[in-house]
Motif scaffolding. Structure first.
Motif, PDB file in Angstrom:
ATOM      1  N   LYS A  49       0.876  29.444  11.516  1.00 15.75           N
ATOM      2  CA  LYS A  49       0.474  30.623  10.957  1.00 15.75           C
ATOM      3  C   LYS A  49      -0.483  30.320   9.801  1.00 15.75           C
ATOM      4  O   LYS A  49      -1.762  30.857   9.767  1.00 15.75           O
ATOM      5  N   ILE A  50      -0.105  29.524   8.872  1.00 17.58           N
ATOM      6  CA  ILE A  50      -0.629  29.256   7.698  1.00 17.58           C
ATOM      7  C   ILE A  50      -1.469  28.026   7.809  1.00 17.58           C
ATOM      8  O   ILE A  50      -2.183  27.798   6.745  1.00 17.58           O
ATOM      9  N   LYS A  51      -1.336  27.176   8.917  1.00 14.58           N
ATOM     10  CA  LYS A  51      -2.325  26.033   9.000  1.00 14.58           C
ATOM     11  C   LYS A  51      -1.891  25.001   7.996  1.00 14.58           C
ATOM     12  O   LYS A  51      -2.791  24.247   7.338  1.00 14.58           O
ATOM     13  N   ARG A  52      -0.664  24.870   7.471  1.00 18.46           N
ATOM     14  CA  ARG A  52      -0.502  24.027   6.608  1.00 18.46           C
ATOM     15  C   ARG A  52       0.857  23.205   6.817  1.00 18.46           C
ATOM     16  O   ARG A  52       1.487  23.603   7.735  1.00 18.46           O
ATOM     17  N   GLY A  53       1.165  21.876   6.153  1.00 17.36           N
ATOM     18  CA  GLY A  53       2.196  21.164   6.480  1.00 17.36           C
ATOM     19  C   GLY A  53       3.300  21.592   6.150  1.00 17.36           C
ATOM     20  O   GLY A  53       3.360  22.840   5.186  1.00 17.36           O
ATOM     21  N   LYS A  54       4.540  21.254   6.672  1.00 17.73           N
ATOM     22  CA  LYS A  54       6.113  21.861   6.178  1.00 17.73           C
ATOM     23  C   LYS A  54       6.664  20.789   5.230  1.00 17.73           C
ATOM     24  O   LYS A  54       7.976  21.007   5.220  1.00 17.73           O
ATOM     25  N   HIS A  55       6.016  20.003   4.684  1.00 18.50           N
ATOM     26  CA  HIS A  55       6.808  19.096   3.755  1.00 18.50           C
ATOM     27  C   HIS A  55       8.034  18.385   4.380  1.00 18.50           C
ATOM     28  O   HIS A  55       9.196  18.303   3.934  1.00 18.50           O
ATOM     29  N   THR A  56       7.580  17.999   5.498  1.00 17.09           N
ATOM     30  CA  THR A  56       8.748  16.941   6.555  1.00 17.09           C
ATOM     31  C   THR A  56       9.225  15.570   5.680  1.00 17.09           C
ATOM     32  O   THR A  56      10.346  15.553   5.498  1.00 17.09           O
ATOM     33  N   THR A  57       8.400  14.842   5.340  1.00 14.31           N
ATOM     34  CA  THR A  57       8.758  13.667   4.460  1.00 14.31           C
ATOM     35  C   THR A  57       9.201  14.178   3.083  1.00 14.31           C
ATOM     36  O   THR A  57       8.589  14.613   2.249  1.00 14.31           O
ATOM     37  N   ARG A  58      10.436  13.652   2.555  1.00 17.44           N
ATOM     38  CA  ARG A  58      11.109  14.198   1.353  1.00 17.44           C
ATOM     39  C   ARG A  58      11.293  12.895   0.647  1.00 17.44           C
ATOM     40  O   ARG A  58      11.523  13.302  -0.598  1.00 17.44           O
ATOM     41  N   HIS A  59      11.595  11.784   1.028  1.00 19.09           N
ATOM     42  CA  HIS A  59      11.694  10.682   0.180  1.00 19.09           C
ATOM     43  C   HIS A  59      10.562   9.552   0.421  1.00 19.09           C
ATOM     44  O   HIS A  59       9.836   9.452   1.200  1.00 19.09           O
ATOM     45  N   THR A  60      10.632   8.917  -0.687  1.00 23.14           N
ATOM     46  CA  THR A  60       9.595   7.753  -0.713  1.00 23.14           C
ATOM     47  C   THR A  60      10.475   6.460  -0.478  1.00 23.14           C
ATOM     48  O   THR A  60      11.488   6.299  -1.086  1.00 23.14           O
ATOM     49  N   GLU A  61       9.911   5.721   0.391  1.00 25.13           N
ATOM     50  CA  GLU A  61      10.521   4.445   0.589  1.00 25.13           C
ATOM     51  C   GLU A  61       9.485   3.427   1.039  1.00 25.13           C
ATOM     52  O   GLU A  61       8.537   3.558   1.640  1.00 25.13           O
ATOM     53  N   LEU A  62       9.687   2.006   0.542  1.00 20.49           N
ATOM     54  CA  LEU A  62       9.014   1.118   0.794  1.00 20.49           C
ATOM     55  C   LEU A  62       9.151   0.608   2.177  1.00 20.49           C
ATOM     56  O   LEU A  62      10.494  -0.075   2.385  1.00 20.49           O
ATOM     57  N   LEU A  63       8.482   0.488   3.150  1.00 18.03           N
ATOM     58  CA  LEU A  63       8.890  -0.042   4.466  1.00 18.03           C
ATOM     59  C   LEU A  63       8.151  -1.584   4.628  1.00 18.03           C
ATOM     60  O   LEU A  63       7.206  -1.911   4.103  1.00 18.03           O
ATOM     61  N   SER A 104       0.784  -1.061  -0.032  1.00 13.69           N
ATOM     62  CA  SER A 104      -0.013  -0.123   0.110  1.00 13.69           C
ATOM     63  C   SER A 104       0.947   1.149   0.117  1.00 13.69           C
ATOM     64  O   SER A 104       2.229   1.227   0.472  1.00 13.69           O
ATOM     65  N   PHE A 105       0.530   2.372  -0.601  1.00  7.83           N
ATOM     66  CA  PHE A 105       1.061   3.552  -0.374  1.00  7.83           C
ATOM     67  C   PHE A 105       0.263   4.568   0.429  1.00  7.83           C
ATOM     68  O   PHE A 105      -0.936   4.616   0.259  1.00  7.83           O
ATOM     69  N   PHE A 106       0.862   5.484   1.123  1.00  5.39           N
ATOM     70  CA  PHE A 106       0.152   6.606   1.587  1.00  5.39           C
ATOM     71  C   PHE A 106       0.330   8.011   1.045  1.00  5.39           C
ATOM     72  O   PHE A 106       1.520   8.073   0.728  1.00  5.39           O
ATOM     73  N   ALA A 107      -0.705   8.496   0.613  1.00  4.39           N
ATOM     74  CA  ALA A 107      -0.620   9.834  -0.025  1.00  4.39           C
ATOM     75  C   ALA A 107      -1.554  10.924   0.550  1.00  4.39           C
ATOM     76  O   ALA A 107      -2.472  10.438   1.138  1.00  4.39           O
ATOM     77  N   GLY A 108      -1.235  12.035   0.206  1.00  9.95           N
ATOM     78  CA  GLY A 108      -2.248  13.228   0.768  1.00  9.95           C
ATOM     79  C   GLY A 108      -1.334  14.408   1.057  1.00  9.95           C
ATOM     80  O   GLY A 108      -0.194  14.418   0.955  1.00  9.95           O
ATOM     81  N   PRO A 109      -2.113  15.571   1.407  1.00 10.58           N
ATOM     82  CA  PRO A 109      -1.406  16.705   1.557  1.00 10.58           C
ATOM     83  C   PRO A 109      -0.361  16.536   2.453  1.00 10.58           C
ATOM     84  O   PRO A 109      -0.440  15.949   3.434  1.00 10.58           O
ATOM     85  N   SER A 110       0.341  17.677   2.611  1.00  9.36           N
ATOM     86  CA  SER A 110       1.504  17.729   3.773  1.00  9.36           C
ATOM     87  C   SER A 110       0.896  18.249   5.087  1.00  9.36           C
ATOM     88  O   SER A 110      -0.126  18.759   4.971  1.00  9.36           O
ATOM     89  N   GLY A 111       1.217  17.262   6.103  1.00  4.79           N
ATOM     90  CA  GLY A 111       0.725  17.757   7.411  1.00  4.79           C
ATOM     91  C   GLY A 111      -0.466  16.851   7.869  1.00  4.79           C
ATOM     92  O   GLY A 111      -0.982  17.310   8.922  1.00  4.79           O
ATOM     93  N   VAL A 112      -1.106  15.969   7.101  1.00  5.89           N
ATOM     94  CA  VAL A 112      -2.370  15.347   7.234  1.00  5.89           C
ATOM     95  C   VAL A 112      -2.091  14.383   8.390  1.00  5.89           C
ATOM     96  O   VAL A 112      -3.161  13.774   9.050  1.00  5.89           O
TER      97      VAL A 112
END
Ligand SMILES: Nc1nc2c(ncn2[C@@H]2O[C@H](COP(=O)(O)OP(=O)(O)OP(=O)(O)O)[C@@H](O)[C@H]2O)c(=O)[nH]1
Ligand SMILES: [Mg+2]
Ligand SMILES: [Zn+2]
Length: 298
Positions: A198-212, A167-175
């Motif tokens: 301030k802007i109530k949005r995520g900060k794009h923490t995850t940068r890479h995609t990796e199969l776990l 499975s993959f997880f996808a969605g906007p940053s910060g959810v």
């Protein structure tokens, strides 16, 4: 040797063989570039290895990708192959959910022929009861919808869905994609980041995609959050095929080739009016249809 690509960084692909837990760091043969074929995470590949003394660089054994086996399916964003399902995560608090973005993603998933599960996270912080209408609306469309709270550990249902699947997880940053995955498998220790005050949005923490690898069976991919999705490759008249709930009505429209926009005696419009189709889904359809038609003029 055969294995699965679990990660790709800067031209290297990390391959986990079917037997054994050593990871091979591989380059792809030049022929793939010539054939304009890019190895993807989730690909099953054949690799040749250079197993002589000194062939390890850092922690990895070295290898070369010789062949990519035929894919069961593939997606461009996130770039992944051979998945059983996509877990599309949105938030019931901040960042605020945009149904338009959810519907776009669902269209892409239908186009790619991959099953979707909608996860609405941050149930513990949901703004009132309004979300129930959304849950019912998408269930009416035929999608599985699960409400979760990663911080409360309210994740059993989603865990059961992941078992023995890729499975993959996808969605906007910060959810809360990475937070959910950490709650599901604490060994992952994925980095998470607070939503901006301030802007109530995520900060794009995850940068890479990796199969776990899930300890209870199966694989899962964490992916970076997306902010927008382009869909300009769909013929406007075909868009309706990817709004799956329209299918059972569209044969009953008066006009052959009805676009369900301005035509009289339209069964889809009637279904929206009597509540059999969620009106926000229909609104998304109208928005995209217009957008695709306008793009075509260029
Ligand atoms: N209240 C509440 N907060 C949550 C929940 N899940 C995650 N969070 C918080 O939301 C913030 C973002 O979580 P992440 O897991 O980093 O979000 P993400 O979707 O991985 O974001 P990107 O990696 O940027 O795409 C963190 O501060 C989490 O603690 C939840 O169920 N309830
Ligand atoms: Mg993340
Ligand atoms: Zn119609």
């Amino acid at each position: 040797m055969e294995g699965k690509i679990i990660k790709g960084i800067a031209g290297f692909f990390y391959v986990s063989p079917n037997a054994g837990d050593q990871i091979y760091e591989c380059k792809a043969r030049g022929k793939f570039r010539n054939e304009k074929q890019t190895p993807l995470i989730g690909d099953i590949v054949k690799i040749s290895t250079t197993n002589y003394e000194g062939s390890t660089k850092g922690d990895f054994l070295q290898g070369t990708i010789e062949e990519i086996l035929p894919r069961q399916n593939q997606l461009l964003r996130p770039a992944v192959a051979n998945v059983d399902q996509g877990i599309i995560v949105f938030s019931l608090s901040y960042p605020v959910m945009h149904l338009d973005l959810l519907d776009r993603f669902l269209v892409i998933m239908e186009l790619s022929n991959i099953d979707s599960v909608i996860v609405l996270n941050k149930l513990d912080e949901a703004f009132g009861d309004k979300y129930k209408e959304i849950v019912n609306g998408y269930r009416l469309s035929g999608y599985k919808v699960i409400c979760t709270s990663a911080t409360d550990g309210d994740i059993d249902e989603i865990k059961a869905l992941l078992k023995d699947k890729t499975s993959f997880f996808a969605g906007p940053s910060g959810v809360g994609k990475s937070t959910l995955l950490n709650a599901i498998c604490p060994d992952f220790k994925l980095e998470t980041g607070a939503v901006s005050q301030k802007i109530k949005r995520g900060k794009h923490t995850t940068r890479h995609t990796e199969l776990l690898t899930l300890s209870f069976g199966g694989y899962v991919l964490d992916t970076p959050g997306f902010t927008s999705l382009k869909m300009d490759t769909i013929e406007p008249d075909l868009l309706q095929d990817y709004f799956i709930e329209f299918n059972q009505y569209k044969d009953k429209c008066k006009f052959n080739g009805c676009t369900h926009t301005h035509e009289p005696d339209c069964a889809v419009k009637l279904a929206v009016e009597n509540g059999s189709i969620y009106k926000s889904r229909y609104q998304s359809y109208l928005n995209y249809f217009e957008e695709l038609k306008n793009n075509k003029k260029w």
